[in-house]
Design a protein around this motif. Structure first.
Motif, PDB file in Angstrom:
ATOM      1  N   LYS A 275       2.654  27.260 -42.070  1.00  0.00           N
ATOM      2  CA  LYS A 275       1.361  27.187 -41.388  1.00  0.00           C
ATOM      3  C   LYS A 275       1.169  25.802 -40.757  1.00  0.00           C
ATOM      4  CE  LYS A 275      -0.633  30.180 -44.962  1.00  0.00           C
ATOM      5  NZ  LYS A 275      -0.651  31.427 -44.199  1.00  0.00           N
TER       6      LYS A 275
ATOM      7  N   ARG B 151      -0.758  22.587 -40.766  1.00  0.00           N
ATOM      8  CA  ARG B 151      -1.494  21.976 -41.867  1.00  0.00           C
ATOM      9  C   ARG B 151      -2.364  20.816 -41.357  1.00  0.00           C
ATOM     10  NH1 ARG B 151       3.500  23.061 -43.455  1.00  0.00           N
ATOM     11  NH2 ARG B 151       4.237  20.915 -43.165  1.00  0.00           N
TER      12      ARG B 151
ATOM     13  N   TYR C 170       0.999  17.322 -48.949  1.00  0.00           N
ATOM     14  CA  TYR C 170       0.656  18.372 -47.990  1.00  0.00           C
ATOM     15  C   TYR C 170       1.430  18.293 -46.675  1.00  0.00           C
ATOM     16  CZ  TYR C 170      -3.278  18.916 -51.209  1.00  0.00           C
ATOM     17  OH  TYR C 170      -4.054  19.099 -52.320  1.00  0.00           O
TER      18      TYR C 170
ATOM     19  N   PHE D 110       1.122  23.402 -51.003  1.00  0.00           N
ATOM     20  CA  PHE D 110       2.130  23.182 -49.964  1.00  0.00           C
ATOM     21  C   PHE D 110       3.146  24.326 -49.938  1.00  0.00           C
ATOM     22  CE2 PHE D 110       6.342  21.617 -48.683  1.00  0.00           C
ATOM     23  CZ  PHE D 110       6.058  21.306 -47.356  1.00  0.00           C
TER      24      PHE D 110
ATOM     25  N   SER E 247       1.956  27.137 -47.962  1.00  0.00           N
ATOM     26  CA  SER E 247       1.548  26.876 -46.577  1.00  0.00           C
ATOM     27  C   SER E 247       2.645  26.219 -45.735  1.00  0.00           C
ATOM     28  CB  SER E 247       0.292  25.990 -46.569  1.00  0.00           C
ATOM     29  OG  SER E 247       0.524  24.765 -47.235  1.00  0.00           O
TER      30      SER E 247
ATOM     31  N   PRO F   8       0.920  16.887 -43.577  1.00  0.00           N
ATOM     32  CA  PRO F   8       0.078  17.434 -42.505  1.00  0.00           C
ATOM     33  C   PRO F   8       0.647  17.231 -41.110  1.00  0.00           C
ATOM     34  CG  PRO F   8      -0.794  15.339 -43.261  1.00  0.00           C
ATOM     35  CD  PRO F   8       0.328  15.687 -44.199  1.00  0.00           C
TER      36      PRO F   8
END
Length: 460
Positions: free
Chosen positions: A110, A112, A184, A104, A107, A186
């Motif tokens: 980014k 995800r 994460y 994480f 990123s 997302p």
């Protein structure tokens, strides 16, 4: 951030794990100085680490490897809370990450995408990665299997605008019992299905389902949740109202089977032949297509790419074949996976005898209370076989299992049960393989049987 001579140093506690060793290799390739320790490292981790000169000289834990010039320590699930290297890192005040936390960190800027679920997540992640590579997109990734055309299971580049992550519901680390996928955060989450697993961590069905509900509820505004609408529990989670979050359901992709080959039926692209088969893989393709659409892949691009997808390593992997026999190996070990995989091979080759072998190897599968979840999961096989090693049960400190326990749990009186690898090998070698297929399902090694030699005997 501590740097010596402009070299960034990272130490891995429990470097031999499947994701951990791949992350170590990726950071090494990015120019980090990587060190690591573990008390046991198996293949293929040991060979791959050795290839990059990252394999520890000795197994064990060495606090002297943890020094104050480290940028961070990455802690694997295999290490214990009282690990000596972990204690040294805490004493020195070094930043400690689990690998999900580190992924994480790398990123945050980014888009995800997380692919989660009790079954199918590795395959769906692999499908998405295959399509992205086929269409020459820039992307990062973390996937739980080795893939054709991909050197590593982890990629972390600074310039990629997107990362696709296989999200595991298991504990993050000895210090953090949060499911890995919760770290994460997302923007797009796909949940492929919910079937009770990890009995040692989630002792009730309700506690297991709750983890996926938490993941769905964590999707931010303008995010998307993609889910299998054929899964009753997941359908409830997917249809739950969430402010400014798009819910997209998927089902089995329309298809037909001709001469043992599966062909997708599409509205715009016509008939599209694929190399994978089974209803579970037709759902995997539907889910992967929606994810790809959300990140800018057109249907034309998707269907062009998916034709060449061979599958992830050990996921319905064709080990060998001749004109009368195919031999498949699959990572299936949880009840839902065993049932879906067995049914898929039966449906693909309805005129062939199917010999299906399932190894009970995990904590859940060897637990007498959980074993009943395998009820009728081998019914699609003509010859149904279960293998387990009593020593594995002892090692996991579980109650002993007997042949009658297995037969009762699977609800199949003609079930063949083996506890010795040599007996299983002899049984398979003595089967009639004329117009018959063999399916081997396990996350283990079938007692270290030489599968290559066995398969060669069967198809010669």
């Amino acid at each position: 951030m501590t740097q010596i001579n402009n070299i960034r140093k990272i130490h891995f506690i429990s470097i031999g794990g499947s994701v951990m060793h791949n992350l170590a290799i990726e950071l090494h390739l990015k120019g980090f100085l990587v060190t690591g320790s573990d008390d046991e490292i198996y293949e293929p981790s040991s060979s791959r680490l050795a290839q990059y000169e990252l394999l520890p000289e000795k197994t064990g834990w060495f606090p002297e490897k943890v020094t104050d010039d480290l940028e961070a320590v990455i802690l694997g699930m295999h290490a214990r809370q009282d690990n000596l290297e972990l204690a040294k890192a805490k004493e020195l005040g070094i930043k400690i990450y689990s690998y999900p936390e580190y992924i994480f960190e790398q990123s945050q800027n980014k888009q995800r995408v997380v692919i989660a679920g009790s079954h199918g997540k590795t395959t769906i992640t692999s499908m998405v990665l295959h399509v992205l590579k086929f269409t020459n997109r820039q992307f990062n990734y973390l996937v739980g299997a080795q893939l054709d055309g991909f050197e590593n299971m982890v990629k972390l580049s600074d310039e990629a605008p997107l990362i696709v992550i296989e999200g595991d519901e298991y504990f993050t680390s000895p210090l953090d019992h949060t499911p890995k996928f919760m770290h994460y955060q997302p923007h797009i989450a796909l949940i492929s299905g919910i079937a009770w697993d990890h009995f040692n961590v989630f002792p009730t069905w309700e506690s297991y389902v709750k983890q996926f509900e938490l993941l769905a509820d964590s999707i931010p505004k303008a995010g998307s949740i993609v889910y299998d609408e054929t899964d009753d529990m997941l359908d409830v989670i997917g249809q739950k109202e969430r402010t400014d979050v798009v819910s997209i359901a998927y089902n089995v992709h329309p298809n037909k089977i001709e001469n043992g080959k599966t062909i997708l039926i599409t509205a715009e692209q016509g008939e599209v032949p694929v190399l994978v088969f089974g209803d579970h893989n037709m759902k995997n393709i539907s889910g992967a297509r929606i994810v790809c659409e959300r990140v800018g892949i057109t249907d034309e691009e998707f269907y062009s790419a998916i034709q060449s997808f061979k599958g992830a390593s050990k996921r319905m992997e064709l080990l060998a074949k001749n004109d009368m026999t195919n031999v498949y190996r699959d990572f299936a070990h949880a009840p839902s996976k065993v049932g879906a995989t067995t049914e898929a091979v039966h449906e693909q080759f309805p005129d062939r005898t199917l010999v299906a072998v399932a190894e009970l190897h995990t904590f859940s599968s060897l637990n007498k209370e959980f074993l009943r979840q395998y009820r009728r999961k081998l019914d699609a096989a003509d010859v149904a076989v279960v293998y387990f090693n009593p020593l594995t049960i002892e090692h996991k400190r579980l109650e002993p299992l007997h042949e009658e326990d297995i037969i009762k749990a699977f609800k199949r009186e003609d079930l063949e049960v083996f506890t010795k690898a040599e007996d299983l090998k002899d049984f398979l070698q003595n089967q009639n393989w004329e117009n018959a297929n063999l399916l081997l399902m396990s996350s283990g090694t079938f007692g270290d049987i030489d599968l290559n030699a066995l398969v060669e005997d069967i198809v010669k």
